[in-house]
Scaffold this active site. Structure first.
Site, short mmCIF file in Angstrom:
data_model
loop_
_atom_site.label_atom_id
_atom_site.label_comp_id
_atom_site.label_asym_id
_atom_site.label_seq_id
_atom_site.Cartn_x
_atom_site.Cartn_y
_atom_site.Cartn_z
N ASP A 191 -10.99 3.19 4.16
CA ASP A 191 -11.44 1.70 4.32
C ASP A 191 -12.89 1.55 3.95
O ASP A 191 -13.46 0.51 3.75
CB ASP A 191 -10.77 0.89 5.22
CG ASP A 191 -9.60 0.44 5.03
OD1 ASP A 191 -9.13 -0.03 3.85
OD2 ASP A 191 -8.59 0.23 6.00
N LYS A 245 0.83 -1.23 0.00
CA LYS A 245 0.06 -0.05 0.09
C LYS A 245 0.83 1.17 0.09
O LYS A 245 0.85 2.19 -0.76
CB LYS A 245 -0.71 -0.08 1.25
CG LYS A 245 -1.89 -1.02 0.99
CD LYS A 245 -2.99 -1.38 2.45
CE LYS A 245 -3.77 -2.17 2.10
NZ LYS A 245 -4.63 -2.68 3.50
N GLN A 252 -4.37 -1.20 9.41
CA GLN A 252 -4.28 -2.34 8.88
C GLN A 252 -5.03 -3.61 10.17
O GLN A 252 -4.52 -3.41 11.07
CB GLN A 252 -2.89 -2.88 8.67
CG GLN A 252 -2.74 -4.28 7.99
CD GLN A 252 -3.53 -4.29 6.47
OE1 GLN A 252 -3.13 -3.42 5.85
NE2 GLN A 252 -4.40 -5.40 6.20
#
Ligand code: NAD
Length: 295
Positions: free
Chosen positions: A121, A54, A98
């Protein structure tokens, strides 16, 4: 029939180049580039790889990347205080924490601490609600990627498309169903308590599979000419990674099919970057990116 193999790597490259153009246009107008903060807690090997990828892709589209790696023993309050700092940091447009997090940290506390405007997200309940109501919000990356991959096969118009989503998770299945519903598809969600999954799948023009079960969807489950998007990532005992769809069998009946790896996976990060650009534009009052994705 031999299905078209949908090249997720290629589509993700196209998406990245559109995002790169969007980043340049943003920086010309605003005088800064969008920033994405990635937070990793602990040393989970898969998470380290995801975050590394990422960060690399964030830099490659010209965005600022802020990487925060915290020890496995980090307390919930320490993590929440970092999230507060990132919420307040004007250089940061998107925040990703994460998952999974170590056991002492409640993921839902962290998810709800991220400012909804920076929740790239799409996990904050405000964004979940907005997507479920079809009124915008920031959309979870994996279902957004599936939508972009499927769109060209329906001329960008999902109205009336018979769609079956296999799986009802908050990360993939449910938001996928909501995105399709918002585009007036006819949507059936099947899951582990569904009596006869195959009978539903057979009638679908579009099948999105997110079950986490290797090779679950067989050739005789799929209707002739269907478009099949395989979200599953399953590591077999021999180390091979396969999807939730039996690729060989389904290739013989479907119109188009995503491979695993190289299908949905690369699009997920692409959509994270797209969401960061969207969040940056919205924060600056500039609306949404217009990068012609056909959705
Ligand atoms: P999950 O475990 O949270 O949910 C799985 C869903 O599938 C559940 O709703 C369950 O009821 C349903 N299901 C399980 N077995 C089934 C069966 N035999 N028949 C019908 N339904 C069944 O999983 P998730 O987080 O939604 O992820 C699903 C898969 O997608 C996993 O393999 C995961 O690794 C993968 N994934 C990939 C990406 C990506 O970027 N490519 C992103 C997220 C998840």
């Amino acid at each position: 029939m031999t299905a078209e193999r949908i090249d997720g790597r290629l589509r993700a490259k196209e998406l990245d180049s559109r995002v790169t153009e969007g980043v340049s246009a943003f920086s010309e107008k605003v005088g800064r580039v969008p920033g994405l903060a990635a937070v990793l807690v602990g040393t989970d090997a898969a998470s380290q790889i995801y975050v590394r990828n990422k960060v690399k892709r964030t830099k490659s589209v010209g965005m600022l990347s802020f990487e925060h790696v915290l020890p496995e023993t980090t307390t919930e309050s320490d993590l929440l205080s970092l999230v507060d700092d990132l919420n307040a940091d004007p250089r940061v447009d998107g925040i990703l924490v994460q998952l999974p997090l170590p056991g002492q940290i409640r993921a839902e506390r962290v998810t709800s601490a991220v400012s909804p405007e920076k929740d790239v997200d799409g996990f904050h309940i405000v964004n979940v609600g907005a997507v479920a109501s079809g009124v915008g919000g920031l959309v979870p990356c994996t279902p957004l990627g599936c939508l972009i991959l499927a769109a060209p096969f329906f001329g960008g118009d999902f109205a009336g498309v018979e769609s079956v989503v296999v799986g009802r998770s908050n990360i993939v299945g449910r938001p996928m169903a909501n995105l399709l519903l918002a585009r007036r598809a006819t949507v059936t969600v099947v899951h582990s308590a569904t009596r006869d999954v195959a009978s539903h799948v057979r009638g679908a023009d579009l099948v999105v599979v997110a079950a986490g079960s290797a090779g679950l969807v067989r050739g005789d489950w799929v209707g002739e000419g269907a478009v099949v998007i395989d979200v599953g990532i399953n590591r077999l005992a021999d180390g091979k990674v396969v999807g939730d769809v039996n690729f060989e069998e389904v290739s013989g009946v479907a119109r188009a099919l995503t491979p695993v790896p190289g299908g949905v996976g690369p699009m997920t990060i692409g959509c994270l970057l797209l969401n960061t650009l969207t969040a940056a534009l919205r924060r600056e009052g500039l609306g949404d990116p217009d990068i012609g994705l056909g959705i």
